[in-house]
Each structure stands twice: as structure tokens, then as C-alpha cells.
Scaffold this motif. Structure first.
Motif, PDB file in Angstrom:
ATOM      1  N   PHE A   1       0.825  -1.206   0.000  1.00  0.00           N
ATOM      2  CA  PHE A   1       0.000   0.000   0.000  1.00  0.00           C
ATOM      3  C   PHE A   1       0.863   1.261   0.000  1.00  0.00           C
ATOM      4  O   PHE A   1       0.497   2.259  -0.617  1.00  0.00           O
ATOM      5  CB  PHE A   1      -0.970   0.000   1.184  1.00  0.00           C
ATOM      6  N   LYS A   2       1.998   1.214   0.695  1.00  0.00           N
ATOM      7  CA  LYS A   2       2.887   2.374   0.743  1.00  0.00           C
ATOM      8  C   LYS A   2       3.442   2.664  -0.658  1.00  0.00           C
ATOM      9  O   LYS A   2       3.448   3.809  -1.115  1.00  0.00           O
ATOM     10  CB  LYS A   2       4.038   2.097   1.725  1.00  0.00           C
TER      11      LYS A   2
ATOM     12  N   LEU B   1       2.127   1.688  -3.524  1.00  0.00           N
ATOM     13  CA  LEU B   1       1.000   2.102  -4.372  1.00  0.00           C
ATOM     14  C   LEU B   1       0.702   3.585  -4.153  1.00  0.00           C
ATOM     15  O   LEU B   1       0.486   4.334  -5.120  1.00  0.00           O
ATOM     16  CB  LEU B   1      -0.225   1.253  -4.026  1.00  0.00           C
ATOM     17  N   GLY B   2       0.736   4.016  -2.893  1.00  0.00           N
ATOM     18  CA  GLY B   2       0.499   5.417  -2.567  1.00  0.00           C
ATOM     19  C   GLY B   2       1.543   6.328  -3.182  1.00  0.00           C
ATOM     20  O   GLY B   2       1.213   7.334  -3.818  1.00  0.00           O
ATOM     21  N   TRP B   3       2.828   5.945  -3.058  1.00  0.00           N
ATOM     22  CA  TRP B   3       3.905   6.761  -3.642  1.00  0.00           C
ATOM     23  C   TRP B   3       3.852   6.757  -5.160  1.00  0.00           C
ATOM     24  O   TRP B   3       4.194   7.750  -5.803  1.00  0.00           O
ATOM     25  CB  TRP B   3       5.283   6.309  -3.140  1.00  0.00           C
TER      26      TRP B   3
ATOM     27  N   LEU C   1       1.084   6.618  -6.926  1.00  0.00           N
ATOM     28  CA  LEU C   1       0.006   7.547  -7.274  1.00  0.00           C
ATOM     29  C   LEU C   1       0.473   8.997  -7.123  1.00  0.00           C
ATOM     30  O   LEU C   1       0.190   9.834  -7.986  1.00  0.00           O
ATOM     31  CB  LEU C   1      -1.218   7.290  -6.388  1.00  0.00           C
ATOM     32  N   ILE C   2       1.230   9.273  -6.048  1.00  0.00           N
ATOM     33  CA  ILE C   2       1.718  10.646  -5.823  1.00  0.00           C
ATOM     34  C   ILE C   2       2.652  11.062  -6.958  1.00  0.00           C
ATOM     35  O   ILE C   2       2.474  12.110  -7.579  1.00  0.00           O
ATOM     36  CB  ILE C   2       2.445  10.751  -4.461  1.00  0.00           C
TER      37      ILE C   2
ATOM     38  N   THR D   1       0.946  11.266 -10.496  1.00  0.00           N
ATOM     39  CA  THR D   1       0.078  12.449 -10.575  1.00  0.00           C
ATOM     40  C   THR D   1       0.920  13.703 -10.754  1.00  0.00           C
ATOM     41  O   THR D   1       0.602  14.564 -11.589  1.00  0.00           O
ATOM     42  CB  THR D   1      -0.790  12.561  -9.300  1.00  0.00           C
TER      43      THR D   1
END
Lengths: 159, 148
Positions: free
Chosen positions: A130-131, A133-135, A137-138, A141
Motif C-alpha cells: 500500500f505504501k 501504491l500510494g507513492w 500515485l503521488i 500524478t
């Protein structure tokens, strides 16, 4: 009163210092989870390979277009940005695929052998997934926003 | 006098196995909750942008372009992406909610609920990613066939 408290505690399935005992329902869910985690992991690896191939095909085509439209440095910068976005996406896909594979491996091992230590490692990779995946996306974007701004600036500079 | 009577259990109570969720493993749950919530919100924001784009496409484009077959295909593709992003976002937020509850109150029901939602997310993401890889393959083949 004591008995009432004991009945409540039994619902928690906690063994105080050791942790929480895994119920059979949860175990049956965990038996199916590694299969799907491995499928997602394999598709991530495949996606990374396909993105690499499409980058190799698209970049020369775009370079030719920029050359034909006799665009200046800005056109090359947009291609460079596209390559960076491709490379970021490929590397994140590979990392996520590897983390999911490790997660599936350790979760499968923990349910098969009742290995508590493997379950800890599985949760570690779950968290890492999840970490990452979050990075991803950041950063994607941010790069897409930079790209859109660059294209807008490039178009404005022509007028 | 100490009460040694066995604690009554409901008939459908789940039977515990030898496997333990250690306290070290539960330390990852708050982090899991935060990152999955972030990813879920990002998915919902993405769904919002797709919805906005769909509305703009249907409203702002001239009528002559709306009758084109490629326009209908484009609208359909974006509508599918909108539904996928929405469902993934909702699933991730539900998962973050249940893993957050499990971190605060480690009951077997909350842990089972979070594991079920994570499995639902994995199934959905797995099916979507298989389809996405197939679409990528088709696009790559058509691209390489049209190469000069």
C-alpha cells in the motif's frame, strides 16, 4: 461478574502476550488470498514488460513526429518527460509485483505451517504494497501535472 | 471460591487454530489503514475527474461529433473506467475502515471483515489487471502492425 468479563474476553480471541488466535473463518479467507495476490503480481510483471515494449515503440515514433514538425527543444523535453513517466511506471509495477509475490508467499506459508513469524512478514509486505501504491500515485500524478503544464506552456509559447 | 465452569460459547463461534496474529504484526495495521485510505481517496478523486471529463465530452462537443462511432466507444471506455475507479475506491476505503477498527479493537470479527474486503479488492484488481494486460497486448499488436 468475573464470568461475564471472561465471556467478553473470549470474543477477542487474544492470548494477552502472544497475540490474537486466528479463527477458522479468517483462515479460510487467507487460504484464498495468496492465489489472487499471485495473479495480481504476475499481471504487474506482465504490465511492466508491455509498458517497456510500448515505450520502445512509441518514443522513436514521437521523435520522428517532433523532427517532421521541426519543433524545437520543448518537443524533446516532452518526450523526455514521457520516458521518465514510463520508467517510473515500469519500476513501480515491478516493485509492487515483487511485494505482492512476497506477501502471497509468506501468507501461504503461515497458513500452511501455522507459522506466526511468516504472518508478521506477510503483514509487513501488505503494508509495503500500500505504501508503494500510494507513492506511485503521488509521483505519477505529479509528473502528469508537470507534463500537462509543460504542453500548455509549449502551446502558449508558439503564439 | 474460584469459578472453574467452562465459558459458554455460541454454536456458530469460529474455532481458533494454532496460528497467532502477533502483537508485532498488528503494529502494521495503523499504517495499512492510512495508506489504503489514501489510495482509496485517490481512486475516488480519479473517478471524479473521469466523471467530469465524461460530462464535458457529452456537453461541450458539437453535435456532429457525437454521432461518430468512435465517440460512443470513447464514452463507453471512460464510463467503464469511472465504474472501476469508483468500486476500487469504495473497496479500499471500506478496507481501511475495517483494518482501522481492527487496530483499535482487535476482535476476530473486525479482522475477518478486513481480510474479506482485502480479498474482494484483490479479486477485483486481479480481474481488471488481466483485462488491462489483454487490452495492452491488443493495442501493442495493432501499433506494431501500423508501424511504417
Amino acid at each position: 461478574m468475573d464470568q461475564h468479563d471472561q465471556t467478553l474476553d473470549a470474543g477477542l480471541h487474544t492470548d494477552s502476550a502472544d497475540g490474537m488466535r486466528v479463527a477458522s473463518e479468517l483462515r479460510s479467507i487467507w487460504l484464498q488470498t495468496p492465489v489472487w495476490a499471485k495473479i495480481l503480481s504476475i499481471t504487474n510483471f506482465s504490465s511492466a514488460a508491455l509498458q517497456f515494449i510500448s515505450m520502445l515503440l512509441l518514443v522513436p515514433m514521437l521523435r520522428r513526429l517532433v523532427y517532421l514538425s521541426s519543433s524545437d527543444e520543448a518537443g524533446n523535453n516532452i518526450i523526455l518527460l514521457m520516458v521518465i513517466v514510463y520508467l517510473l511506471s515500469i519500476s513501480f509495477s515491478l516493485i509492487i509485483g515483487w511485494q505482492l509475490w512476497q506477501y502471497a508467499l509468506y501468507l501461504g506459508r503461515s497458513t500452511q505451517d501455522d507459522d506466526t513469524a511468516s504472518l508478521e512478514v506477510a503483514y509487513y509486505y501488505h503494508y509495503r504494497y500500500f505504501k508503494t501504491l500510494g507513492w506511485m500515485l503521488i509521483s505519477l500524478t505529479a509528473f502528469v501535472l508537470i507534463g500537462v503544464t509543460a504542453i500548455m506552456m509549449f502551446n502558449l509559447s508558439r503564439y | 471460591m474460584e469459578n472453574t465452569e467452562p465459558i459458554p460459547q455460541p454454536a456458530d463461534a469460529p474455532q481458533p487454530s494454532g496460528l497467532l496474529i502477533s502483537n508485532d504484526a498488528t503494529h502494521y495495521w495503523p499504517g495499512l489503514r492510512n495508506w489504503s485510505l489514501f489510495c482509496g481517496i485517490m481512486a475516488l478523486v480519479g473517478a471524479g475527474f473521469i466523471a467530469l471529463f465524461l460530462v464535458l465530452m457529452t456537453v461541450a462537443l458539437p453535435n456532429i461529433l457525437r454521432t461518430d462511432a468512435s465517440f460512443a466507444t470513447g464514452i463507453l471506455m471512460y464510463a467503464i473506467w469511472f465504474v472501476i475507479a469508483l468500486v476500487v475506491g469504495i473497496l479500499l476505503i471500506l478496507f481501511s475502515n475495517s483494518i482501522g477498527s481492527a487496530a483499535r479493537y482487535p476482535h476476530h470479527d473486525t479482522v475477518r471483515k478486513s481480510a474479506g474486503r482485502w480479498l474482494a479488492y484483490l479479486r477485483l484488481a486481479g480481474v481488471i489487471s488481466i483485462l488491462a494486460v489483454l487490452v495492452q497486448c491488443i493495442l501493442l499488436l495493432s501499433l506494431s502492425a501500423n508501424m511504417p
